[in-house]
Design a protein around this motif. Structure first.
Motif, PDB file in Angstrom:
ATOM      1  N   ALA A 106     -30.707 -16.631  -5.989  1.00  0.00           N
ATOM      2  CA  ALA A 106     -30.738 -17.202  -5.076  1.00  0.00           C
ATOM      3  C   ALA A 106     -29.695 -17.814  -3.723  1.00  0.00           C
ATOM      4  O   ALA A 106     -29.011 -17.719  -3.592  1.00  0.00           O
ATOM      5  CB  ALA A 106     -31.370 -18.822  -5.129  1.00  0.00           C
ATOM      6  N   ALA A 107     -30.714 -17.191  -2.150  1.00  0.00           N
ATOM      7  CA  ALA A 107     -29.722 -17.648  -1.532  1.00  0.00           C
ATOM      8  C   ALA A 107     -30.639 -17.652   0.131  1.00  0.00           C
ATOM      9  O   ALA A 107     -31.630 -18.022   0.245  1.00  0.00           O
ATOM     10  CB  ALA A 107     -29.125 -16.225  -1.399  1.00  0.00           C
ATOM     11  N   ALA A 108     -29.748 -18.894   1.099  1.00  0.00           N
ATOM     12  CA  ALA A 108     -30.446 -18.978   1.771  1.00  0.00           C
ATOM     13  C   ALA A 108     -29.924 -18.876   3.353  1.00  0.00           C
ATOM     14  O   ALA A 108     -29.260 -18.080   2.908  1.00  0.00           O
ATOM     15  CB  ALA A 108     -30.775 -20.404   2.000  1.00  0.00           C
ATOM     16  N   TYR A 109     -31.103 -18.407   4.123  1.00  0.00           N
ATOM     17  CA  TYR A 109     -30.592 -17.988   5.304  1.00  0.00           C
ATOM     18  C   TYR A 109     -30.821 -18.661   6.128  1.00  0.00           C
ATOM     19  O   TYR A 109     -32.257 -18.689   7.091  1.00  0.00           O
ATOM     20  CB  TYR A 109     -31.372 -16.453   5.324  1.00  0.00           C
ATOM     21  CG  TYR A 109     -31.012 -15.706   4.292  1.00  0.00           C
ATOM     22  CD1 TYR A 109     -29.480 -14.545   4.805  1.00  0.00           C
ATOM     23  CD2 TYR A 109     -32.268 -15.225   3.054  1.00  0.00           C
ATOM     24  CE1 TYR A 109     -29.345 -13.489   3.471  1.00  0.00           C
ATOM     25  CE2 TYR A 109     -31.315 -14.088   2.310  1.00  0.00           C
ATOM     26  CZ  TYR A 109     -29.675 -13.901   2.353  1.00  0.00           C
ATOM     27  OH  TYR A 109     -29.502 -13.025   1.300  1.00  0.00           O
ATOM     28  N   HIS A 110     -29.971 -19.273   7.703  1.00  0.00           N
ATOM     29  CA  HIS A 110     -30.717 -19.468   8.276  1.00  0.00           C
ATOM     30  C   HIS A 110     -29.314 -20.146   9.486  1.00  0.00           C
ATOM     31  O   HIS A 110     -28.201 -18.868   9.044  1.00  0.00           O
ATOM     32  CB  HIS A 110     -30.176 -21.500   8.195  1.00  0.00           C
ATOM     33  CG  HIS A 110     -29.339 -21.630   7.272  1.00  0.00           C
ATOM     34  ND1 HIS A 110     -28.945 -22.412   7.355  1.00  0.00           N
ATOM     35  CD2 HIS A 110     -29.369 -21.890   6.081  1.00  0.00           C
ATOM     36  CE1 HIS A 110     -27.596 -23.132   6.890  1.00  0.00           C
ATOM     37  NE2 HIS A 110     -28.163 -22.569   5.631  1.00  0.00           N
ATOM     38  N   LEU A 111     -29.101 -20.752  10.746  1.00  0.00           N
ATOM     39  CA  LEU A 111     -28.176 -20.583  11.692  1.00  0.00           C
ATOM     40  C   LEU A 111     -27.594 -21.931  11.801  1.00  0.00           C
ATOM     41  O   LEU A 111     -27.306 -21.908  12.629  1.00  0.00           O
ATOM     42  CB  LEU A 111     -28.563 -19.967  12.617  1.00  0.00           C
ATOM     43  CG  LEU A 111     -29.114 -18.689  12.722  1.00  0.00           C
ATOM     44  CD1 LEU A 111     -29.560 -18.082  14.334  1.00  0.00           C
ATOM     45  CD2 LEU A 111     -28.220 -17.922  12.804  1.00  0.00           C
ATOM     46  N   SER A 112     -28.093 -22.974  11.280  1.00  0.00           N
ATOM     47  CA  SER A 112     -27.308 -24.762  10.672  1.00  0.00           C
ATOM     48  C   SER A 112     -25.735 -24.408  10.183  1.00  0.00           C
ATOM     49  O   SER A 112     -25.721 -24.193   8.703  1.00  0.00           O
ATOM     50  CB  SER A 112     -27.790 -25.209  10.471  1.00  0.00           C
ATOM     51  OG  SER A 112     -27.458 -26.197   9.998  1.00  0.00           O
ATOM     52  N   THR A 113     -25.010 -24.589  11.306  1.00  0.00           N
ATOM     53  CA  THR A 113     -23.727 -24.410   9.965  1.00  0.00           C
ATOM     54  C   THR A 113     -23.514 -25.696   9.998  1.00  0.00           C
ATOM     55  O   THR A 113     -22.792 -24.986   8.180  1.00  0.00           O
ATOM     56  CB  THR A 113     -22.638 -24.762  12.016  1.00  0.00           C
ATOM     57  OG1 THR A 113     -23.416 -23.606  12.446  1.00  0.00           O
ATOM     58  CG2 THR A 113     -21.323 -24.330  11.252  1.00  0.00           C
ATOM     59  N   ARG A 114     -24.346 -26.899   9.657  1.00  0.00           N
ATOM     60  CA  ARG A 114     -24.002 -28.037   8.871  1.00  0.00           C
ATOM     61  C   ARG A 114     -24.088 -27.664   7.757  1.00  0.00           C
ATOM     62  O   ARG A 114     -24.009 -28.761   7.022  1.00  0.00           O
ATOM     63  CB  ARG A 114     -24.368 -29.194   9.838  1.00  0.00           C
ATOM     64  CG  ARG A 114     -24.682 -30.654   9.412  1.00  0.00           C
ATOM     65  CD  ARG A 114     -24.998 -31.847  10.226  1.00  0.00           C
ATOM     66  NE  ARG A 114     -25.274 -31.323  11.384  1.00  0.00           N
ATOM     67  CZ  ARG A 114     -25.333 -32.758  12.468  1.00  0.00           C
ATOM     68  NH1 ARG A 114     -26.626 -33.311  11.581  1.00  0.00           N
ATOM     69  NH2 ARG A 114     -24.385 -33.312  13.753  1.00  0.00           N
ATOM     70  N   GLU A 115     -25.793 -26.720   7.285  1.00  0.00           N
ATOM     71  CA  GLU A 115     -26.256 -26.372   5.974  1.00  0.00           C
ATOM     72  C   GLU A 115     -25.271 -25.612   5.737  1.00  0.00           C
ATOM     73  O   GLU A 115     -26.384 -24.955   4.649  1.00  0.00           O
ATOM     74  CB  GLU A 115     -27.270 -26.984   6.542  1.00  0.00           C
ATOM     75  CG  GLU A 115     -27.934 -27.922   6.931  1.00  0.00           C
ATOM     76  CD  GLU A 115     -27.951 -29.603   6.039  1.00  0.00           C
ATOM     77  OE1 GLU A 115     -27.889 -29.136   4.966  1.00  0.00           O
ATOM     78  OE2 GLU A 115     -28.477 -30.526   6.433  1.00  0.00           O
ATOM     79  N   ARG A 117     -23.066 -25.066   3.533  1.00  0.00           N
ATOM     80  CA  ARG A 117     -22.958 -24.974   1.946  1.00  0.00           C
ATOM     81  C   ARG A 117     -23.889 -25.312   1.181  1.00  0.00           C
ATOM     82  O   ARG A 117     -23.645 -25.669  -0.077  1.00  0.00           O
ATOM     83  CB  ARG A 117     -21.384 -25.546   2.073  1.00  0.00           C
ATOM     84  CG  ARG A 117     -20.258 -25.327   2.166  1.00  0.00           C
ATOM     85  CD  ARG A 117     -20.106 -23.628   1.713  1.00  0.00           C
ATOM     86  NE  ARG A 117     -18.943 -23.747   2.795  1.00  0.00           N
ATOM     87  CZ  ARG A 117     -18.277 -22.178   2.445  1.00  0.00           C
ATOM     88  NH1 ARG A 117     -18.655 -21.636   1.594  1.00  0.00           N
ATOM     89  NH2 ARG A 117     -17.099 -21.740   2.889  1.00  0.00           N
ATOM     90  N   ARG A 118     -24.860 -25.818   1.712  1.00  0.00           N
ATOM     91  CA  ARG A 118     -26.608 -25.485   0.928  1.00  0.00           C
ATOM     92  C   ARG A 118     -26.424 -25.277   0.318  1.00  0.00           C
ATOM     93  O   ARG A 118     -27.174 -24.040   0.486  1.00  0.00           O
ATOM     94  CB  ARG A 118     -27.285 -26.329   1.588  1.00  0.00           C
ATOM     95  CG  ARG A 118     -28.928 -26.744   1.812  1.00  0.00           C
ATOM     96  CD  ARG A 118     -28.470 -28.029   0.479  1.00  0.00           C
ATOM     97  NE  ARG A 118     -29.454 -28.896   0.429  1.00  0.00           N
ATOM     98  CZ  ARG A 118     -30.318 -29.719   1.124  1.00  0.00           C
ATOM     99  NH1 ARG A 118     -30.252 -30.135   2.146  1.00  0.00           N
ATOM    100  NH2 ARG A 118     -31.565 -29.864   0.048  1.00  0.00           N
ATOM    101  N   GLU A 119     -26.776 -25.140  -1.221  1.00  0.00           N
ATOM    102  CA  GLU A 119     -27.038 -24.435  -2.043  1.00  0.00           C
ATOM    103  C   GLU A 119     -28.759 -24.776  -2.640  1.00  0.00           C
ATOM    104  O   GLU A 119     -29.274 -25.781  -2.699  1.00  0.00           O
ATOM    105  CB  GLU A 119     -26.309 -24.504  -3.279  1.00  0.00           C
ATOM    106  CG  GLU A 119     -25.443 -24.239  -3.432  1.00  0.00           C
ATOM    107  CD  GLU A 119     -24.311 -24.187  -4.432  1.00  0.00           C
ATOM    108  OE1 GLU A 119     -24.804 -24.279  -5.228  1.00  0.00           O
ATOM    109  OE2 GLU A 119     -23.672 -23.199  -3.668  1.00  0.00           O
ATOM    110  N   LEU A 120     -29.438 -23.941  -2.429  1.00  0.00           N
ATOM    111  CA  LEU A 120     -32.015 -23.747  -2.821  1.00  0.00           C
ATOM    112  C   LEU A 120     -31.054 -23.951  -5.022  1.00  0.00           C
ATOM    113  O   LEU A 120     -29.933 -23.706  -5.433  1.00  0.00           O
ATOM    114  CB  LEU A 120     -31.876 -22.096  -2.987  1.00  0.00           C
ATOM    115  CG  LEU A 120     -32.256 -22.441  -1.733  1.00  0.00           C
ATOM    116  CD1 LEU A 120     -32.565 -20.770  -1.426  1.00  0.00           C
ATOM    117  CD2 LEU A 120     -33.533 -23.208  -0.919  1.00  0.00           C
ATOM    118  N   GLU A 121     -31.807 -25.190  -4.608  1.00  0.00           N
ATOM    119  CA  GLU A 121     -32.092 -25.517  -6.310  1.00  0.00           C
ATOM    120  C   GLU A 121     -33.125 -25.123  -7.010  1.00  0.00           C
ATOM    121  O   GLU A 121     -34.502 -24.797  -6.693  1.00  0.00           O
ATOM    122  CB  GLU A 121     -32.559 -26.686  -6.996  1.00  0.00           C
ATOM    123  CG  GLU A 121     -32.443 -26.590  -8.744  1.00  0.00           C
ATOM    124  CD  GLU A 121     -31.788 -28.231  -8.428  1.00  0.00           C
ATOM    125  OE1 GLU A 121     -32.564 -29.057  -9.580  1.00  0.00           O
ATOM    126  OE2 GLU A 121     -32.162 -29.114  -7.883  1.00  0.00           O
TER     127      GLU A 121
END
Length: 237
Positions: A106-115, A117-121
């Motif tokens: 699983a992987a997340a694609y976005h431009l938010s530097t704050r998030e 390291r956020r990981e999808l569950e």
């Protein structure tokens, strides 16, 4: 054609032979498609043509299937992906196919530097899928911002090592001919450098690969890369 396909899929058997000469008994295959056959990807696509509808968009090449979902919040995205994964797993089981959980990520694609390291569950049979920051799909590494920086660095390393092989073949008084160098460069360098180029060609990091390609062209043509004179440099600026 139908008879030919039936002959390809039915009455198949195999024997396993070790390097010491030992052989297993004859085993018959009751499912699956032949490995390496040009018909296998097409037959597999026909077999899974009735994939169920999902909220996620599906992208597939033979047995490499990816789903993509866009949602405004992490919670909505996780709920949608888990629901779609459950639908797909139920479909695969119904048709006697098995999802390779160990190879699924699983992987997340976005431009938010704050998030960043956020990981999808995302779960399959109560097992969380591995989360990767830059997974590789069909040979292309997809980083979080889709800048393709990591992918192009890997391509540059591959191309540079192959350019070194071309350099060893070249020489002023010895070595391969210009035709041989050109064919070797097309087979070794350009095949790796241009793979999926329409995907990453607009990346600001594409210059990493361009420099390696230019080096290979200088080798096969015998040209030198000369620095510009100060006046030419100022005129270009």
């Amino acid at each position: 054609m139908v008879k030919f396909i039936m002959e390809t899929l039915s009455n198949r058997s195999f024997i396993l032979q070790t390097s010491s000469g030992q052989c297993s008994r004859l085993r018959r295959l009751k499912n699956g498609v032949p490995q390496g056959s040009v018909l296998s990807p097409m037959l597999f696509n026909v077999y899974i043509h009735d994939l169920p509808d999902t909220a996620s968009r599906k992208y597939g090449y033979a047995d490499d299937l990816a789903i993509m979902l866009s949602r405004p919040t992490w919670k909505a995205m996780e709920e949608g992906l888990n629901e779609d994964m459950g639908t797909l797993v139920a479909y695969l089981r119904r048709w006697r196919l098995q999802l390779s959980v160990g190879k699924s990520v699983a992987a997340a694609y976005h431009l938010s530097t704050r998030e960043a390291r956020r990981e999808l569950e995302v779960r399959v049979d109560n097992k969380c899928l591995e989360v990767q920051q830059a997974p590789k799909y069909l040979g292309v590494r997809l980083d979080r911002t889709l800048s393709f920086k990591q992918h192009l660095e890997e391509v540059k390393a591959t191309v540079t090592s192959r350019v070194a092989l071309i350099r060893r073949l070249a020489g002023t008084t010895w070595g391969a001919s210009a035709k041989t160098l050109r064919i070797s460069t097309q087979a070794l360098v350009f095949s790796a450098a241009e793979y999926c180029a329409p995907v990453w060609s607009r990346s600001p990091h594409a210059r990493k690969v361009d420099v390696a390609i230019n080096t290979s062209l200088q080798i096969i043509t015998g040209c030198l890369s000369l620095p510009l004179c100060p006046s030419c440099q100022s005129s270009r600026e």
